[in-house]
Design an enzyme around this catalytic site. Sequence first.
Site, PDB file in Angstrom:
ATOM      1  N   GLY A  39       0.875  -1.165   0.000  1.00  0.00           N
ATOM      2  CA  GLY A  39       0.000   0.000   0.000  1.00  0.00           C
ATOM      3  C   GLY A  39       0.908   1.209   0.000  1.00  0.00           C
ATOM      4  N   CYS A  40       0.393   2.408  -0.197  1.00  0.00           N
ATOM      5  CA  CYS A  40       1.322   3.513  -0.394  1.00  0.00           C
ATOM      6  C   CYS A  40       0.719   4.880  -0.226  1.00  0.00           C
ATOM      7  CB  CYS A  40       1.901   3.477  -1.799  1.00  0.00           C
ATOM      8  SG  CYS A  40       2.654   1.933  -2.216  1.00  0.00           S
TER       9      CYS A  40
END
Lengths: 501, 364
Positions: free
Chosen positions: B13-14
Amino acid sequence: MGINYIYPEFEVVRNDARCIRCRVCERQCSNQVHQYDKDLDLMISDESKCVNCKRCVSLCPTRALKVVKSDCLLRENANWSNDNINEVYKQAGSGGVLLSSMGNPKPFPVYWDKILINASQVTNPSIDPLREPMETKVFLGKKGSDIKHDENGKLITKLPPQLELSMPVMFSAMSYGSISYNAHESLARAATALGICYNTGEGGLHEDFYCYGPNTVVQVASGRFGVFKDYLEAGAAVEIKIGQGAKPGIGGHLPGTKIVGDISRTRMIPEGSDAISPAPHHDIYSIEDLRQLVFSLKEATEYKKPVIVKVAAVHNIAAIASGIARSGADIIAIDGYRGGTGAAPTRIRDNVGIPIELALASVDKRLRDEGIRNDVSLVVGGSIRSSSDVVKAIALGADACYIATAALLALGCHLCRTCHTGLCNWGIATQKPELVKRLNPDIGSERLINLMNAWRHEIKELMGGMGINSIEALRGNRLMLRGVGLNEKELEILGISHAGE
Amino acid sequence: MRQLEGQIRIPSGCAISAVISRDGRRMTGEKIIESLKPMHDRSNGLGGGFAGYGIYPRYKDYYALHIFYNDDLCRTECESYLRTNFVIVQAEIIPVRKMPAITNEPLIYRYFAQPLPSMLMTWQLDEDDFVARAVMEINTHLEGSYVFSSGKNMGVFKAVGFPEDVGVYYKLDEYEAYSWTAHGRYPTNTPGWWGGAHPFSLLNYSIVHNGEISSYDANRRFIEMFGYKCTLQTDTEVIAYITDFLLRRQKLTLEETASTIAAPFWSTIERRPPEEREKLTYLRTIYSNLLITGPFSIIVGFEGGLMALNDRLKLRSMVVAEKDDKVLIASEEAAIRAMEPDAAHVYAPAGGEPVIVKVKDGAY
Ligand code: SF4
Ligand code: SF4
């Protein structure tokens, strides 16, 4: 040694307390298993004729009947099975080649059943097909990979002809002759309603069915039966049949007794003459000859229709497919060794060819290695039994699947594997009017539509679970598959990891 | 042994953010570093990075190759490869600020170079193709050497760590760019390798990406037919190659590229006017395997501009805002506010709708 007795394979068990002597079984059985004995007021059965098609069992009003496997077997022998021994007896008696129908029933591995599908958890969301659009439409045909611009820098958006399908499934080739008029009508009407295609097989196209042309694939096989200009122009695509999974390397034979009336007209051969499809096309002895046939069909149809080349999955299939891709074909159809047939020599059906799963994986890989995968679409058949088989095939790299046995099952086939006798009690693999009329095309087509709609729902559910909302993002997406109980080599060929990896 | 990035696929995720000046005014890296602080929890300290455009005006005609080396042996091997293929006008260690938050550093070098004309002749390739090929060659065949930036007048800086630390580590306050993109990573495994951090870049294209695409293997197996090698098994890498293929090699416009990778639904295409419908159908058919599904928000950096794009269902957050000549893009509005507290016109672009920002001609 005249004793040539083989104990019947099945036993007809009748519960006499339930039997009301209505004689339905007697009237329904084209194999004449059942008979009413007036003097004894008793239904008697001749089990030696039973093929276990379950027609009588299905129609008996009092559920008095069942057909079970006989337990009167020869002495058990792991090497000499009952089948092996009985086949020797038969051949010693007849001196002939053994005939069978439908697909290879032997216990070879079914790779579909050893492949599992992925689903999203936490790191990305699954998609609910009831709330979000979920696309199953596919276009089959040559795409190419280079985009061209005109002198003003505008995109040239012309593509070679494409076959548009609302879902990645088509009904595969079954000729009028091998199956009945009503079966064909059911397939044609269902394909039209579903926005997919059915396939004429090598028997030509009955004049009544030209109206379903936009959803018809017309086949050109080695016998060229029924092939003429209108026929080629009627279909949405033209398929050159080189081979069939159930009997790679050999042709076909529809006996003269079946070449009657309509069938003779549709095949364009005289009544009563045998329809013999030679093993090879006599104008194709090499790959460059195939190219000529592909292009003569394209010429005849003014390059408006994609040309499919159908081959059986054999050992060297990757190289063969790569050759076909370069021959100008738009679509390659590969038929695995479990594919069904109306009649095939038993030895060939049970021993020649390779599983479609392995053939598909290696063809898809080869075409990618050569950088030509986008020049051709891949359709696979040869025992696609369910929507999950379809999803697995697409993830391995297919553009679409061909189904035939599953479609016949929807029409009532009970897989008795005696299509070659022409006495199909379900009105499918027969030309006897009294049997054919048992299959009502209104009901038949509706059942086919139901089946495909059910599969479409399931395909969407499986896709949504993987977080994929368009079938093209599934194609060749092998990371979505894992193997169970497969060895290193099998995994390598399938190009997938083992479960847990 | 634990597997490195590339040997296994690691979902992440980011956080992403970007800022660009339409007037081509240069900004130091301080602001973009600020933007990542409020999004601290979107990263987990296992990767951060930046791309800056316009940072090397002195060497703007040379390819700036940023390379990680495991050790000097790898460096010697790679440099001899570079010398046989390139004219190198400058080779140096990329300056960094040592800090406790960033450890396990590889050797980090940068080279300003041009392909040798004789090599271009031998391979019959244009400069860009040659450089792209050399990058693939080094990254797949020279173990322990990894080119992570290869464009002109632009550069990628990335490391394992929190992105705000990575920016300070690389002294981004000392670089000036007309456009910055940034990325903070939340991988599910410990990649432990710097090459796996983002942005991912090839030639002038750089990608920061938030999401886990479900079409990954379909995209990868398609794009690998055209000479790309996905060595990292990350989404960002495959998106970068797709971008390079469509924009540079097939010469599609940015809008056309967006309509290929985030193609509209068929039902939407059918409602468009005939000419557009034909084009969208064409793109979706010819490159059906380049359709990207699953959640993503990406920012593509290129010479003179940026493109931000969401997946067609908008399964990942992304907002855009403006302030004077600047356009700001980030996963969260808080990140934009950290750069420009009174940014205006904040909006969330629709799924599949590209936001394209270009610097005025001649201003970069
Ligand atoms: S159909 Fe059933 S009830 Fe009727 S005669 Fe046959 S066994 Fe008896
Ligand atoms: S089509 Fe008819 S004859 Fe052939 S297997 Fe099915 S039920 Fe039996």
